[in-house]
Write an enzyme that holds these catalytic residues in place. Structure first.
Site, PDB file in Angstrom:
ATOM      1  N   ASP A 353       0.913  -1.247  -0.064  1.00 31.23           N
ATOM      2  CA  ASP A 353       0.060   0.086   0.026  1.00 31.23           C
ATOM      3  C   ASP A 353       0.773   1.173  -0.104  1.00 31.23           C
ATOM      4  O   ASP A 353       1.987   1.328   0.468  1.00 31.23           O
ATOM      5  CB  ASP A 353      -0.855  -0.015   1.306  1.00 31.23           C
ATOM      6  N   THR A 354       0.134   2.453  -0.222  1.00 30.95           N
ATOM      7  CA  THR A 354       0.867   3.719  -0.844  1.00 30.95           C
ATOM      8  C   THR A 354       0.307   4.715  -0.525  1.00 30.95           C
ATOM      9  O   THR A 354      -0.927   4.916  -0.252  1.00 30.95           O
ATOM     10  CB  THR A 354       1.055   3.669  -2.229  1.00 30.95           C
ATOM     11  N   VAL A 355       0.940   5.994  -0.341  1.00 28.25           N
ATOM     12  CA  VAL A 355       0.175   7.360  -0.079  1.00 28.25           C
ATOM     13  C   VAL A 355       0.898   8.283  -1.393  1.00 28.25           C
ATOM     14  O   VAL A 355       1.885   7.946  -1.459  1.00 28.25           O
ATOM     15  CB  VAL A 355       0.436   7.814   1.155  1.00 28.25           C
TER      16      VAL A 355
END
Length: 535
Positions: A353-355
């Site tokens: 997951d990532t921002v």
């Protein structure tokens, strides 16, 4: 009052946001406000981006961490710069070593998939080259949130709970530091519940005070080394000491009067450009026509299979960026698209997951930044007493020695995180991006076409229902995707699956700048806790 913070039975609408002195768009409201506060203290777009990114490691820890990677495109003083702060595999790892440990593919969790983190080095490099304020000032809000706590936001609480159940079920002592840090009461914090991590605050303070040296050459590096030795991992202090982020030249194509920019390999941004290269000379009708969706899907499929075959550490690629982006190759790929869904195969170009966050300041400087530790909470490996959660980016390597992305010592893997940027006639239009694994290049294509082809405002460009290619002829559409389009795509041979929620369709941000007035125009992701902080 007793309510469910994740229950929304009625349609809602966000408006496009306008400002002039500064804008920060991020997936979490507290982080966006931190970036704006830094702008108001005299910082520029880069300072705001670093502050927001550091804060996101605290307030959205499921999606990114100090132990992850960062990519950025920076528009500063009317010039474009790219930063690739992805780390390589450890020098001691190999295909044989992983197989000897009993694995036929690289596991998603534990010590084996951990690669050298690039994020702390990215903050330091960006600050040193472009920042106005000291790193100690820029990281202070993140340090305070880690030390004194904050109320967890709804979307994040959901993924936090899922990860807690997963790591509790693994039953291995190597995951105990994660559980002690992120589920100290035996469960994940609920939406609105306070969470804090003094160890995380101390680590951020050390990184700020030493310009990240403590992480790569000091006491934090020693703690990382000791923990990996204890559990038989491959990462060592020597791997950290030899790491430096890379300043790179972003790559671009011309698309219908605009330039679309991405970071070159090892990132998958090249897939965006290959797909748009195929699409730009096709007859595209209105947005809500089945033929438009069909052409988008087919172009993305063709670009994706090429990307998965050829993209890896640029020093190990068998073809060049220029070859993959050549007009002749795009024409060849375009000619393979027909009226029905194809089963995609890689071409032969000739010799989660990532921002994601975006920032802009009053001087016209802008940043497109993406930060990740790969899967939710990365490898699930937390270095005790530091709050550092290590990424599992190495899970993207192949154990097939003949694969372009085969595991090797000191090699960078195919990387999913990609920041985007638009320019026109040498002037910045603005940063855009959408996080979430393999949806990212597909969502980039959809957002770019929403803005350029269909002339949607930034908020509507993000609101529009998304699709994602899974494999072969299978696509998945999110709950709001029109039924009549889905049915028409099925008649063209696409195998259409409908998702129950929008969790895997990415979370994006857009900031555009009017070159005549300097007015900033922002859109933020309705699928997340996102907010635009504006001045």
């Amino acid at each position: 009052m007793n309510f469910d913070a994740l229950y929304y039975p009625y349609p809602s609408r966000r408006m496009t946001v306008f400002g002039r002195k500064g804008m920060v768009a991020a997936t979490q409201p507290l982080a966006a406000q931190v970036g704006l506060d830094i702008l108001k203290q005299g910082g520029n777009a880069v300072d705001a981006a670093i502050a927001t990114a550091a804060c996101l490691t605290v307030v959205e820890p499921n999606s990114n961490s100090i132990g992850g990677d960062t990519f950025a495109i920076v528009w500063m003083n009317k010039e474009m710069h790219g930063l690739n702060a992805s780390g390589p595999s450890p020098q001691s790892i190999s295909i044989e070593a992983v197989q000897e440990a009993g694995f036929q593919s690289i596991p998603a969790h534990g010590m084996i998939p951990v690669t050298v983190p690039g994020t702390p080095a990215a903050w330091a490099a960006l600050s040193e080259r472009f920042g106005r304020l000291p790193l100690t000032t820029v990281l202070r809000p993140a340090i305070d949130y880690a030390e004194y706590g904050y109320p967890v936001s709804p979307t994040i609480s959901r993924y936090w709970e899922d990860a807690t159940r997963q790591f509790q079920s693994m039953g291995s002592s190597e995951f105990e530091p994660w559980l002690n840090t992120f589920a100290p009461n035996g469960r994940a914090p609920r939406a609105g519940e306070m969470w804090r991590s003094k160890a995380h605050a101390n680590t951020l303070a050390s990184i700020a005070e030493t310009n990240s040296e403590s992480f790569y050459r000091g006491h934090l590096a020693d703690q990382i080394d000791a923990h990996f030795r204890k559990y038989g991992g491959f990462l060592r202090k020597e791997d950290l000491m030899s790491y430096t982020p890379e300043w790179v030249e972003p790559v671009h194509i011309h698309y219908k009067g605009y330039e679309v920019w991405e970071i070159p390999p090892n990132g998958q941004g090249l897939i965006v450009l290959m797909a748009l290269n195929i699409l730009k000379d096709m007859d595209i009708g209105s947005k809500d026509e089945v033929d438009t969706y069909h052409k988008q899907i087919e172009a993305v499929k063709l670009a994706f299979v090429d990307g998965l075959r050829y993209i890896t550490d640029p020093a190990r690629m068998s073809v060049t960026v220029d070859q993959l982006l050549s007009s002749d190759y795009a024409k060849t790929r375009r000619e393979s698209i027909s009226e029905t869904a194809l089963y995609p195969e890689a071409g032969e170009p000739s010799p989660g997951d990532t921002v994601y966050l975006a920032t802009a300041d009053a001087d016209g400087n802008m940043v497109s930044l993406i930060q990740s530790h790969a899967g939710d909470f990365g490898a699930g490996i937390v270095i005790p007493e530091t709050g550092i959660c290590m990424q599992n980016r190495g899970s993207g390597f192949s154990l097939d020695p003949h694969h372009a992305n085969a595991l090797a010592p000191g090699k960078k893997t195919y990387h999913t995180i990609i920041p985007g940027f638009l320019t026109k006639d040498g002037q910045a239009i603005g940063p855009f991006g959408v996080m979430c694994g393999m949806i990212q290049p597909q969502a980039h294509v959809q957002v770019v076409m929403n803005l350029i082809d269909f002339m949607l405002n930034p908020q509507t460009a993000l609101d529009a229902p998304r699709w994602r290619w899974i494999k072969e002829r299978i696509i998945e559409v999110e709950p709001g995707f029109p039924d009549h389009i889905a049915q028409a795509l099925a008649r063209r041979g696409h195998i259409v699956q409908r998702a129950l929620d929008s969790g895997m369709f990415g979370r994006g941000q857009i900031i555009l700048r009017d070159p005549d007035t300097g007015v900033l125009i922002g859109g933020t992701e309705p699928r997340a806790d996102s907010e635009i902080a504006v001045w």
